[in-house]
Design a protein around this motif. Structure first.
Motif, PDB file in Angstrom:
ATOM      1  N   HIS A  92       0.797  -1.222   0.000  1.00  9.42           N
ATOM      2  CA  HIS A  92       0.000   0.000   0.000  1.00  9.42           C
ATOM      3  C   HIS A  92       0.835   1.282   0.000  1.00  9.42           C
ATOM      4  CE1 HIS A  92      -3.053  -2.890   1.289  1.00  9.42           C
ATOM      5  NE2 HIS A  92      -3.975  -1.999   0.968  1.00  9.42           N
ATOM      6  N   GLY A  94       2.946   4.416  -0.715  1.00  8.60           N
ATOM      7  CA  GLY A  94       3.364   5.171  -1.876  1.00  8.60           C
ATOM      8  C   GLY A  94       4.878   5.215  -1.987  1.00  8.60           C
ATOM      9  N   ASP A 117       4.524   2.914 -11.660  1.00  7.41           N
ATOM     10  CA  ASP A 117       3.121   2.976 -11.251  1.00  7.41           C
ATOM     11  C   ASP A 117       2.417   1.655 -11.544  1.00  7.41           C
ATOM     12  OD1 ASP A 117       1.490   4.943  -9.917  1.00  7.41           O
ATOM     13  OD2 ASP A 117       0.191   4.954 -11.680  1.00  7.41           O
ATOM     14  N   GLY A 122      -0.189   1.447  -8.777  1.00 11.06           N
ATOM     15  CA  GLY A 122      -0.678   2.817  -8.613  1.00 11.06           C
ATOM     16  C   GLY A 122      -0.139   3.522  -7.396  1.00 11.06           C
ATOM     17  N   ARG A 123       1.150   3.362  -7.100  1.00  8.15           N
ATOM     18  CA  ARG A 123       1.708   3.978  -5.890  1.00  8.15           C
ATOM     19  C   ARG A 123       2.895   4.898  -6.171  1.00  8.15           C
ATOM     20  NH1 ARG A 123       3.674  -0.198  -2.384  1.00  8.15           N
ATOM     21  NH2 ARG A 123       3.477  -1.852  -3.927  1.00  8.15           N
ATOM     22  N   GLN A 194      -2.774   5.426 -11.916  1.00  9.52           N
ATOM     23  CA  GLN A 194      -3.231   6.669 -11.287  1.00  9.52           C
ATOM     24  C   GLN A 194      -3.566   7.757 -12.316  1.00  9.52           C
ATOM     25  OE1 GLN A 194      -1.356   7.498  -7.107  1.00  9.52           O
ATOM     26  NE2 GLN A 194       0.344   7.006  -8.476  1.00  9.52           N
ATOM     27  N   THR A 415      -6.029   1.699  -2.370  1.00 10.43           N
ATOM     28  CA  THR A 415      -4.819   0.970  -2.751  1.00 10.43           C
ATOM     29  C   THR A 415      -3.781   1.842  -3.437  1.00 10.43           C
ATOM     30  OG1 THR A 415      -5.831   0.343  -4.867  1.00 10.43           O
ATOM     31  CG2 THR A 415      -6.097  -1.190  -3.012  1.00 10.43           C
ATOM     32  N   THR A 416      -4.167   3.015  -3.936  1.00 12.21           N
ATOM     33  CA  THR A 416      -3.218   3.861  -4.652  1.00 12.21           C
ATOM     34  C   THR A 416      -2.781   5.038  -3.779  1.00 12.21           C
ATOM     35  OG1 THR A 416      -4.799   5.421  -5.633  1.00 12.21           O
ATOM     36  CG2 THR A 416      -4.461   3.313  -6.777  1.00 12.21           C
ATOM     37  N   ASP A 419      -5.392   7.615  -3.598  1.00  6.40           N
ATOM     38  CA  ASP A 419      -6.391   7.270  -2.585  1.00  6.40           C
ATOM     39  C   ASP A 419      -5.948   7.776  -1.210  1.00  6.40           C
ATOM     40  OD1 ASP A 419      -8.027   5.921  -4.398  1.00  6.40           O
ATOM     41  OD2 ASP A 419      -7.086   3.979  -4.009  1.00  6.40           O
TER      42      ASP A 419
END
Length: 429
Positions: A92, A94, A117, A122-123, A194, A415-416, A419
């Motif tokens: 999770h 980033g 990403d 998506g982090r 993202q 999850t991103t 988010d």
């Protein structure tokens, strides 16, 4: 403060690189090269439900008197490479990499961050930095050609073009003609999960603030006292409307340190010990030489500041960020030293100290919450003084108190990285 709902605090962790923040003489200090160090800090940040892990980066080791600075001897691995490996051992958290917009190209950077990403689900985040430093530029074909006044001009067009590549991925060709770039091409990977990886920026000049208001999702700020933070927060947020943006679309996250103790007195004493360990006599001399521009190896750091005036443009120290006019800085420092009765080393400790939260775990949690609820910040990027275990105590002792106050998540709800930060996914333009 008002009757509005409590703001949720954003937290990130900084992995210190070559610097005088880390206390390398501490027996608990570990490697800044070994992957296990990065894995440990990332695992701790994710256990604490932090938004992201932040890696700084330099493109050339600093030099003092023609020799590599002692704190830079080890260097550090390239950021996106490290974060690509961390994507495999986190779920999770980033992953934010610093990449220079002066000495890279938009297509190549867009491809690397789109890849990160995708690999991380998506982090990814990009901390945009610039350079007008000819010393750094010697590592590149273009050299130090870029005038300081042009660095944000290039950066703004660079970010715009990277976003054009992300938006056009899988759908068509990018055709861009501008003052800095003339490009026609297609991105060889799909559009990032993202939409655009999160963009972070750290400039504090007026042009830097304007660049952030137009472009960034997060600002890595140095304004961490309450009053300075509120002034910076107000100034930057008011600029957003000119670009059709809402205040919550840009998060302001100063970089801060912290020191904990079982009592307030113990924390203050421990903080003083850490600051003296961070600024050794040799580090104090190197910092003074950056301003005075002359060899001060024989200077007594336990005595007063040098009595001579600084020499502008001597080139004695290279690769360090300019602090401003050396004569003006020396005058300011002499005034501070005289007012507080500080020696040279004590003065360097005074002026180089990043604002710290110092106290018991409960008082530190209260201080952090007060800054955020008072709009001095939207959260903080925490800079530990030990690598890699320096974040552990904060996660174990302060995070539960922030959760108890209802201002910090107990679990990830997305999850991103977008988010976590509450940022919208941009549509294709």
């Amino acid at each position: 403060m008002t009757d509005r709902p409590l703001k949720q605090i954003h937290l990130a962790a900084h992995f210190p690189g070559v610097n005088n923040t880390t206390v390398w003489t501490d027996p608990a200090a570990g490697s800044q090269i070994a992957f296990e160090s990065f894995r440990h800090l990332a695992a701790t940040a994710e256990r604490g439900r932090f938004d992201f892990l932040f890696l700084a980066e330099g493109l050339r080791l600093r030099e003092v008197k023609g020799r590599i600075h002692d704190l830079d001897v080890l260097g550090r691995p390239e950021s996106i490479t490290v974060l690509g490996a961390l994507a495999a051992v986190t779920t999770h958290l980033g992953l934010a990499a610093t990449v220079n917009a002066t000495f890279n190209e938009p297509y190549e950077l867009a491809r690397r961050f789109a890849s990160l990403d995708h690999l991380s689900g998506g982090r990814a985040a990009w901390n945009v930095v610039t350079s007008s430093d000819a010393f750094t530029g010697e590592n590149f074909r273009r050299g130090g050609y870029l005038d300081r006044a042009d660095r944000y001009t290039r950066a703004a067009e660079f970010v715009q073009l990277a976003r054009e590549f992300w938006d056009a991925a899988g759908t068509g060709t990018v055709r861009h003609q501008g003052p800095q770039f003339d490009v026609e091409g297609t991105l060889s990977v799909p559009r990032p999960p993202q939409g655009h990886p999160v963009v972070i920026q750290a400039g504090d000049s007026d042009e830097g603030r304007e660049f952030a208001a137009a472009t960034a999702d997060v600002i890595f700020s140095r304004h961490s006292t309450l009053a300075a933070g509120q002034a910076f927060h107000t100034d930057v947020k008011r600029r957003l409307a000119a670009y059709g943006r809402k205040p919550d679309e840009l998060k302001i996250m100063p970089g801060v340190t912290w020191v904990l103790g079982d009592t307030e007195e113990e924390a203050v004493e421990r903080a003083a010990e850490i600051r003296r360990a961070q600024v050794s006599p040799a580090t104090a001399i190197a910092y003074l030489e950056q301003i005075w521009g002359v060899d001060l190896s024989g200077h007594d750091v336990d005595g007063p500041l040098p009595g001579t005036d600084p020499v502008r443009g001597s080139g004695l120290v290279q690769g360090r960020t300019s602090l401003g006019d050396p004569l003006e800085i020396a005058a300011e420092w002499r005034a501070v030293a005289a007012a507080k009765g500080l020696s040279s080393r004590e003065l360097v400790i005074e002026v180089t100290g990043r604002q710290s939260f110092i106290g018991t775990p409960r008082s530190v949690a209260e201080q952090i919450d007060r800054h955020v609820q008072s709009d001095a910040a939207d959260g903080f990027i925490l800079v530990p003084h030990l690598t890699p275990g320096g974040l552990d105590e904060f996660v174990d002792r302060v995070v539960p108190l922030l959760q108890e106050r209802g201002v910090f998540r107990t679990e990830y709800t997305g999850t991103t990285l977008r988010d976590h930060l509450g940022l919208p996914v941009p549509g294709r333009r």
